[in-house]
Design a protein around this motif. Structure first.
Motif, PDB file in Angstrom:
ATOM      1  N   THR A  45       0.714  -1.140   0.190  1.00  0.00           N
ATOM      2  CA  THR A  45      -0.189   0.418   0.248  1.00  0.00           C
ATOM      3  C   THR A  45       0.984   1.081  -0.211  1.00  0.00           C
ATOM      4  O   THR A  45       1.517   1.134   1.339  1.00  0.00           O
ATOM      5  CB  THR A  45      -1.444  -0.057   1.290  1.00  0.00           C
TER       6      THR A  45
ATOM      7  N   CYS B 298      -5.954  -3.215   4.421  1.00  0.00           N
ATOM      8  CA  CYS B 298      -6.439  -3.337   3.430  1.00  0.00           C
ATOM      9  C   CYS B 298      -7.288  -1.947   2.899  1.00  0.00           C
ATOM     10  O   CYS B 298      -7.703  -1.474   1.529  1.00  0.00           O
ATOM     11  CB  CYS B 298      -7.266  -4.584   2.561  1.00  0.00           C
TER      12      CYS B 298
ATOM     13  N   HIS C 177      -6.901   0.334  -0.743  1.00  0.00           N
ATOM     14  CA  HIS C 177      -8.328   0.696  -1.546  1.00  0.00           C
ATOM     15  C   HIS C 177      -8.816   1.676  -1.192  1.00  0.00           C
ATOM     16  O   HIS C 177      -9.900   2.340  -2.799  1.00  0.00           O
ATOM     17  CB  HIS C 177      -9.334  -0.513  -1.259  1.00  0.00           C
TER      18      HIS C 177
ATOM     19  N   PRO D  33     -12.584  -3.497  -2.792  1.00  0.00           N
ATOM     20  CA  PRO D  33     -12.302  -5.237  -2.656  1.00  0.00           C
ATOM     21  C   PRO D  33     -13.941  -6.082  -3.194  1.00  0.00           C
ATOM     22  O   PRO D  33     -14.657  -6.180  -2.041  1.00  0.00           O
ATOM     23  CB  PRO D  33     -11.306  -5.953  -1.599  1.00  0.00           C
TER      24      PRO D  33
ATOM     25  N   LEU E 135     -10.834  -9.923  -0.130  1.00  0.00           N
ATOM     26  CA  LEU E 135     -11.487 -10.146   1.327  1.00  0.00           C
ATOM     27  C   LEU E 135     -10.504 -11.306   1.787  1.00  0.00           C
ATOM     28  O   LEU E 135      -9.626 -11.718   2.562  1.00  0.00           O
ATOM     29  CB  LEU E 135     -12.784 -10.476   2.136  1.00  0.00           C
TER      30      LEU E 135
ATOM     31  N   GLU F 153      -7.158 -11.233   1.509  1.00  0.00           N
ATOM     32  CA  GLU F 153      -6.290 -10.261   2.442  1.00  0.00           C
ATOM     33  C   GLU F 153      -5.942 -10.954   3.299  1.00  0.00           C
ATOM     34  O   GLU F 153      -5.011 -10.791   4.462  1.00  0.00           O
ATOM     35  CB  GLU F 153      -7.243  -9.062   2.461  1.00  0.00           C
TER      36      GLU F 153
END
Length: 515
Positions: free
Chosen positions: A73, A150, A154, A161, A166, A169
């Motif tokens: 990220t 996550c 996003h 997602p 998910l 993740e």
């Protein structure tokens, strides 16, 4: 020049840990010294995810990946990656930032110091409450941190997602009592709540100030006996002068040597600060993956070459393990059940080895000598993994058999590449892990198909020849008979998916794809 302490950003400020043991885990420091007890010790080997934290670096250092995009990220000048704090050594945090479950409420309130008292919850926390995503709560902090990473990724991308994404993740987070449905519900719900984003500015400023304190081309020692070279040249010189030193990358294997086997590692050379080792780039028709590139980024690059590798990528350990571990480390480790080597052998990989200023290339097929033994000379290390671009007529597949779909060790892993000229096989590379003391190619099975029409009779001949290539063992994961029969069946599956007439789609050969 050396630094007197491990310095990193934590709870709104730079902390300096004096006299750190080279192998003290981040989790033990958090719980015992920092008194941040949200992160839990479950398995103490990187499997359960109860200890999941986020490590942040300045993006220009964490993502030196050339033309290949990273999975980390990247937001506001920071690169965020979830890792298992139980197997990460504290000195590896030097110059980075550590974010834990204690920080989430501070993020929700726009505070830099993670001690906000009672108040607004982070969307991740609020969603877990709303969806009843916790029972005993032991695993919940790890789930919260995986979901938080996550969430940031996003939100930054302006995406959301799917439920299946998910689940991927959260592949590194184990829940024994709540059940995953309400946790996945929370993962969907957190995006519907008023957004609360991480304020990266104070972290970036702090990390830049730490960067100014670090030597440029030298080796810093934030802990005694723990060397952190920052350039490839410095690393090569250091390893050549200290051939007995232990090379440490992601600690996803070595961390267990300390936690489970109580081994003393001696002098350690940490590879994680050498940006040149993290590069992933095309050089002509050769894909070059730096040995220090995170597994997540390396597998993303391999899937770009052969999209059929996507499932093995998702099933290689878990996201926190792939964020920390490196493909170079997985290859150098030499485990016969490592999932990288069969795929790389099928792709005809070679290794770029380095000792001092000298380099040499060695086909991966010639690298392994015996169980956990390879052809590295003293003072030599893997600099990069190089793969030729597959021909358009080459079909590549990888199959993993294990008791669990997510985060499990393979009983058998196959990397298979087949090149056809019309309906005739002109080249075959079949490699299997879990079948011998080393990962190796199936020479007899390959010979049975090359020059032959790609028919069911040909694949039956290859299946019979496979019995002469390997003499598998029986252990806790599978019997010898199962391994041989399953490997033979994987060759049949390859034929079903690649036969010249009416090849079967993945939905007819894979129950997960069918679902």
């Amino acid at each position: 020049m050396s630094l007197p302490a491990v310095r990193f950003f934590h709870r709104g400020r730079v902390v300096a840990v004096e006299g750190a043991s080279p192998t003290r885990s981040v989790l033990n420091w958090l719980r015992e010294d920092a008194r941040c007890t949200g992160s839990k010790e479950g398995c103490n080997e990187g499997d359960c995810g109860a200890c999941t934290v986020v490590v942040a670096e300045l993006a220009e250092h964490a993502d030196a990946v050339g033309t290949t995009s990273a999975r980390a990220t990247v937001v506001g000048g920071l690169s965020l990656r979830t890792v298992n704090s139980c197997i990460q050594f504290l000195p590896t945090l030097h110059g980075k930032a550590l974010l834990t479950v204690e920080d989430l409420q501070a993020i929700a309130q726009g505070m830099a110091v993670a001690d906000p008292g009672v108040g607004t919850l982070h969307p991740v926390q609020q969603a877990l409450v709303d969806c009843h995503g916790s029972q005993c709560g032991f695993c919940t902090p790890g789930f919260a941190m995986s979901l938080a990473a996550c969430y940031e990724r996003h939100c930054e991308a302006g995406s959301q997602p799917t439920r299946a994404e998910l689940a991927d993740e959260l592949s590194g987070n184990l829940c024994r009592c709540t059940g995953y449905r309400p946790i996945l519900d929370a993962g969907e719900r957190m995006f519907t709540l008023p957004p609360k984003r991480l304020d990266t500015a104070p972290i970036v400023a702090a990390l830049r100030s730490l960067q100014g304190q670090q030597p440029g081309d030298a080796t810093a020692e934030p802990a005694a006996g723990f060397h952190t070279p920052r350039t490839l040249a410095a690393l090569a010189a250091l390893v050549e002068s200290r051939p007995q030193a232990r090379l440490l990358a992601g600690s996803t294997d070595i961390g267990l040597w300390v936690n489970k086997q109580f081994r003393a590692l001696g002098e350690i050379v940490y590879l994680g600060d050498v940006d040149e080792l993290k590069r992933i780039e095309w050089q002509g028709d050769t894909l070059r993956i730096g040995a220090g590139a995170p597994l997540e980024d390396a597998w993303r690059a391999l899937v770009g070459v052969a999209p059929a590798l996507a499932e093995v990528w998702r099933r290689f350990a878990s996201l926190p393990v792939r964020n920390a571990g490196t493909m170079g480390g997985n290859v150098a480790n030499g485990s016969p059940i490592g999932d990288s080597a069969p795929v790389l052998l099928a792709l005809d990989a070679a290794l770029l080895l380095r000792r001092g200023a000298q380099q040499r290339r060695l086909p991966l097929a010639d690298f392994y000598v015996d169980y956990m033994k390879n052809r590295l000379a003293p003072g030599e290390f893997i600099e990069a993994i190089e793969l030729p671009r597959p021909a358009a007529s080459t079909q590549v597949r990888a199959y993993k058999l294990s008791k669990r779909f997510d985060c499990d060790i393979s009983a058998v892993c196959a990397g298979l590449a087949l090149t056809l000229d019309g309906e005739t096989v002109v080249q075959a590379r079949f490699a299997f892990g879990g079948m011998a003391a080393i990962v190796k190619r199936a020479a007899a099975a390959e010979a049975a198909v090359v020059g032959q029409p790609w028919t069911e009779a040909t694949v039956q001949a290859a299946m019979a020849a496979l019995a002469t290539d390997y003499a598998p063992l029986t252990d806790m994961r599978a019997s010898a008979g199962y391994r041989l029969r399953a490997s033979q069946n994987l060759l049949m599956r390859l034929w079903l998916e690649t036969r010249p007439v009416a090849p079967l789609p993945t939905s007819q050969t894979n129950v997960w794809a069918a679902a």
